[in-house]
Design a protein around this motif. Sequence first.
Motif, PDB file in Angstrom:
ATOM      1  N   ARG A   1      -3.126  19.315  73.117  1.00  0.00           N
ATOM      2  CA  ARG A   1      -2.485  18.327  74.123  1.00  0.00           C
ATOM      3  C   ARG A   1      -3.184  16.924  74.333  1.00  0.00           C
ATOM      4  NH1 ARG A   1      -3.334  17.717  79.700  1.00  0.00           N
ATOM      5  NH2 ARG A   1      -4.830  19.642  79.729  1.00  0.00           N
ATOM      6  N   GLY A   2      -4.578  16.941  73.978  1.00  0.00           N
ATOM      7  CA  GLY A   2      -5.436  15.720  74.206  1.00  0.00           C
ATOM      8  C   GLY A   2      -5.115  15.404  75.746  1.00  0.00           C
ATOM      9  N   ARG A   3      -5.207  13.767  75.672  1.00  0.00           N
ATOM     10  CA  ARG A   3      -5.164  13.228  77.237  1.00  0.00           C
ATOM     11  C   ARG A   3      -3.814  13.255  77.631  1.00  0.00           C
ATOM     12  NH1 ARG A   3      -9.245   8.037  75.903  1.00  0.00           N
ATOM     13  NH2 ARG A   3     -10.766   9.337  74.956  1.00  0.00           N
ATOM     14  N   ARG A   4      -2.464  13.781  76.862  1.00  0.00           N
ATOM     15  CA  ARG A   4      -1.127  13.704  77.352  1.00  0.00           C
ATOM     16  C   ARG A   4      -1.063  14.806  78.559  1.00  0.00           C
ATOM     17  NH1 ARG A   4       2.588  10.955  74.443  1.00  0.00           N
ATOM     18  NH2 ARG A   4       1.489   8.697  73.862  1.00  0.00           N
ATOM     19  N   SER A   5      -0.084  14.742  79.391  1.00  0.00           N
ATOM     20  CA  SER A   5       0.171  15.660  80.257  1.00  0.00           C
ATOM     21  C   SER A   5       0.814  16.784  79.888  1.00  0.00           C
ATOM     22  CB  SER A   5       1.272  15.237  81.352  1.00  0.00           C
ATOM     23  OG  SER A   5       2.320  14.664  80.914  1.00  0.00           O
ATOM     24  N   LYS A   6       1.468  17.085  78.476  1.00  0.00           N
ATOM     25  CA  LYS A   6       1.890  17.882  77.837  1.00  0.00           C
ATOM     26  C   LYS A   6       1.698  17.907  76.320  1.00  0.00           C
ATOM     27  CE  LYS A   6       6.605  16.306  78.174  1.00  0.00           C
ATOM     28  NZ  LYS A   6       8.069  16.901  78.450  1.00  0.00           N
TER      29      LYS A   6
ATOM     30  N   SER B   1      -8.776   9.747  70.826  1.00  0.00           N
ATOM     31  CA  SER B   1      -7.231   9.749  70.825  1.00  0.00           C
ATOM     32  C   SER B   1      -6.878   9.629  72.356  1.00  0.00           C
ATOM     33  CB  SER B   1      -6.685  11.032  69.904  1.00  0.00           C
ATOM     34  OG  SER B   1      -5.195  10.976  69.960  1.00  0.00           O
ATOM     35  N   LYS B   2      -5.460   9.109  72.303  1.00  0.00           N
ATOM     36  CA  LYS B   2      -4.786   9.047  73.681  1.00  0.00           C
ATOM     37  C   LYS B   2      -3.535   9.761  73.608  1.00  0.00           C
ATOM     38  CE  LYS B   2      -6.406   4.494  75.112  1.00  0.00           C
ATOM     39  NZ  LYS B   2      -6.267   2.988  75.266  1.00  0.00           N
ATOM     40  N   ASP B   3      -3.265  10.372  72.491  1.00  0.00           N
ATOM     41  CA  ASP B   3      -2.034  11.124  72.205  1.00  0.00           C
ATOM     42  C   ASP B   3      -2.488  12.709  71.943  1.00  0.00           C
ATOM     43  OD1 ASP B   3       0.437  11.727  71.585  1.00  0.00           O
ATOM     44  OD2 ASP B   3       0.580  10.183  70.019  1.00  0.00           O
ATOM     45  N   ASN B   4      -1.407  13.517  71.791  1.00  0.00           N
ATOM     46  CA  ASN B   4      -1.489  14.711  71.339  1.00  0.00           C
ATOM     47  C   ASN B   4      -2.189  14.607  69.856  1.00  0.00           C
ATOM     48  OD1 ASN B   4       2.095  15.405  72.601  1.00  0.00           O
ATOM     49  ND2 ASN B   4       0.086  15.675  73.517  1.00  0.00           N
ATOM     50  N   TYR B   5      -2.694  15.600  69.495  1.00  0.00           N
ATOM     51  CA  TYR B   5      -3.299  15.576  68.014  1.00  0.00           C
ATOM     52  C   TYR B   5      -3.146  16.918  67.537  1.00  0.00           C
ATOM     53  CZ  TYR B   5      -7.589  16.919  70.612  1.00  0.00           C
ATOM     54  OH  TYR B   5      -8.526  17.517  71.323  1.00  0.00           O
ATOM     55  N   SER B   6      -2.642  16.754  66.209  1.00  0.00           N
ATOM     56  CA  SER B   6      -2.361  18.155  65.677  1.00  0.00           C
ATOM     57  C   SER B   6      -2.487  18.046  64.008  1.00  0.00           C
ATOM     58  CB  SER B   6      -0.668  18.564  65.869  1.00  0.00           C
ATOM     59  OG  SER B   6      -0.567  18.906  66.899  1.00  0.00           O
ATOM     60  N   ALA B   7      -2.787  18.930  63.228  1.00  0.00           N
ATOM     61  CA  ALA B   7      -3.276  18.867  62.005  1.00  0.00           C
ATOM     62  C   ALA B   7      -3.405  20.117  61.325  1.00  0.00           C
ATOM     63  CB  ALA B   7      -4.530  18.203  61.617  1.00  0.00           C
ATOM     64  N   TYR B   8      -2.904  20.273  60.119  1.00  0.00           N
ATOM     65  CA  TYR B   8      -3.339  21.441  59.142  1.00  0.00           C
ATOM     66  C   TYR B   8      -4.123  21.082  57.975  1.00  0.00           C
ATOM     67  CZ  TYR B   8      -1.509  26.139  60.033  1.00  0.00           C
ATOM     68  OH  TYR B   8      -1.131  27.241  60.685  1.00  0.00           O
ATOM     69  N   LEU B   9      -5.148  21.728  57.609  1.00  0.00           N
ATOM     70  CA  LEU B   9      -6.221  21.291  56.468  1.00  0.00           C
ATOM     71  C   LEU B   9      -6.157  22.390  55.484  1.00  0.00           C
ATOM     72  CD1 LEU B   9      -8.105  19.083  55.364  1.00  0.00           C
ATOM     73  CD2 LEU B   9      -9.967  20.423  56.591  1.00  0.00           C
ATOM     74  N   ILE B  10      -5.883  22.244  54.257  1.00  0.00           N
ATOM     75  CA  ILE B  10      -5.692  23.269  53.114  1.00  0.00           C
ATOM     76  C   ILE B  10      -6.258  22.638  52.039  1.00  0.00           C
ATOM     77  CG2 ILE B  10      -3.966  24.541  51.653  1.00  0.00           C
ATOM     78  CD1 ILE B  10      -2.318  22.630  54.521  1.00  0.00           C
TER      79      ILE B  10
END
Length: 270
Positions: A14-19, A229-238
Motif C-alpha cells: 500500500r505504501g503511503r496511500r490509504s488503500k 514512493s508516494k504511491d502503492n508499489y508492486s513488482a515481480y522479479l524473475i
Amino acid sequence: MQINIFPPVALCERGRRSKNEDNIYPILGNATAATHTFLVCDGVGGAEKGEVASQIVTQTFGAAFEQQTANSALLHKVLDQVQTEVDDYIRKQQVKGMGTTLTFLQLNENGAIIAHAGDSRVYHIRGNRVLFCTSDHSLVNELKKKGLHEEAELAGDNIITRAIQGASVKAINLDVEHISNIQAGDYFLLCSDGVWGVIPDENLGNILDTNSSDEEKIDQIEQRCIQSSKDNYSAYLIKIQSVVSVPDDDATILYAGTSGPATVSEFERP
C-alpha cells in the motif's frame, strides 16, 4: 526452448496511500519455480474501485493462461472478456472512472511473451543493462515521442493514455512483444509506477548486478520505495536459471508489436 527460472520474488504494498489498488498474479507467496505467467496491475480511479479493476484483470488473465500458451490473438480474446467483466461491474455498481494498467509476462517454449497497457512496466535486464522496457502509455511519453520536451515537463506524470476501463468507456488494444534472446542470469521485472518512479533504470541494473540473493535484491527495491514512493508499489522479479534448446524445436515468433492502432484517451490518476 525450455526456460527454467529460480523461485520468483515479489512486492505488493500500500505504501503511503490509504488503500492498495495494485494487484499481482500469482498473489504474494504463491509463485514457484514452476510458475510461467505473471501480472502486475495498477488500479486507477481513486474512490472509483481501481483495486477491483486490477483484481479482475489479474485473476482473469492469470487463470486464462495457466494452461495455454499466450499469443496476440489469445491475449486480445481475454482482453475482450475482461472488458466485459469490467463493464458489468460498472453497470451493477454504478461507478465511473474505474480502470487499471496491465503488465503481463509469460515464459514459454517460444521465449517471453509480454503484453501491456498503461504506465506499469516490464523490464528485461542482463547484468546492469536494460535490454528492453515497455513504452509507457502516458501523456508525458506521448509528448516526448513527438519531440515536445518542454510540454512534457509541464504535463505532470499522473495522466495515462491507455488503461483497461471497460469497452463501454474506451476499447483498447494491448502492445504485445516477443523476446527470444534470453540467457541464464537474465532478469525480468514487472512493476507499477510506484517502483520505477523512484528507482531510475541505471539504479535498477546496479541493484540486480550483484551477488546478493533475489530476496535481498527485492528488499533493496522495497527499501527505496519505502523511502521515496508516494504511491502503492508492486513488482515481480524473475531470474532465469537456464535456457535449454529443444531438438527439432520449430516454434515460431507468435507476434511482435501491437495488434493495431489503439484509441487514445487521457485517464488521470488520483
